[in-house]
Structure formats: C-alpha cells, structure tokens
Design a protein around this motif. Structure first.
Motif: not given
Length: 117
Positions: A18-20, A80-84, A112-117
């Motif tokens: 995601l890129r914030l 920015y915040l690039q999140m990999n 909100q960032v949600t990381v889930s399968s």
C-alpha cells in the motif's frame, strides 16, 4: 490551523503493498521534518518513520526497515509511506505528523491499514 489529511489505507493480504499519502496544511511543510506514526487497537501510538526537509535523512522503526519507505514531494506538499511485504502486525491506524505534533496534540483522522487474508 494545522491539519493533516491522510489517505491510501485499505485492506490488503499479507505480503501485499500500500502507499499512504498525507497532505498537511497550516505550516511550512518544506521546512519541517515529517513523521509517520501508527496505532493498533489497544496500544499506544508508535513512531514508524521520519524524513528530513530535503529527504537527505530518513529513519525507520526496526520492524519496518527494508519494507517501508518514507518520501516527500515538497512541490506538492505531500508526504508518502510506501509499505511493501505487509504483515498482519502492521494493521493499525496510520497518521502523519510534524515533530511538534505530539506536544501540541496535532493529529488528523488517520488512514486505516488492515493486513489480513
């Protein structure tokens, strides 16, 4: 009045990206170090990354080093915040701020960032 408007969050699977973005107003963005913070439910807000005025210096929380990249475009007044390689433990509300924001209680709504399968 200082304001921060964060965007770019969402739901992503583990390993995703995601890129914030953050567009602050009310102060001289190009003259200020900038930071990203995050807060997971039931925890204290924690610092994630910082960047100097001309992007020469960057600093990261150990747990995000090598996965997150902070950057800025002073011409666009945008941070920015690039999140990999996102992990479930990255799930949190993410905020941008300037160094004095904590002392002055200057916070936006966050994204909100949600990381889930």
């Amino acid at each position: 009045q200082v304001q921060f408007v964060e965007s770019g969050g969402g739901l992503v699977q583990p390993g995703g990206s995601l890129r914030l973005s953050c567009t602050p107003t009310g102060f001289s963005f190009s003259s200020s170090w900038m930071r990203w913070y995050r807060q997971a439910p039931g925890t204290e807000r924690e610092w994630v990354a910082s960047i100097s005025q001309t992007s020469v210096f960057t600093q990261y929380l150990n747990s995000v080093k090598g996965r997150f990249t902070i950057s800025r475009d002073n011409a666009k007044n945008t941070l920015y915040l690039q999140m990999n390689s996102l992990k479930p433990e990255d799930t949190a509300l993410y905020f941008c701020a300037r160094p004095e924001s904590e002392a002055r209680n200057e916070w936006g709504q966050g994204t909100q960032v949600t990381v889930s399968s």
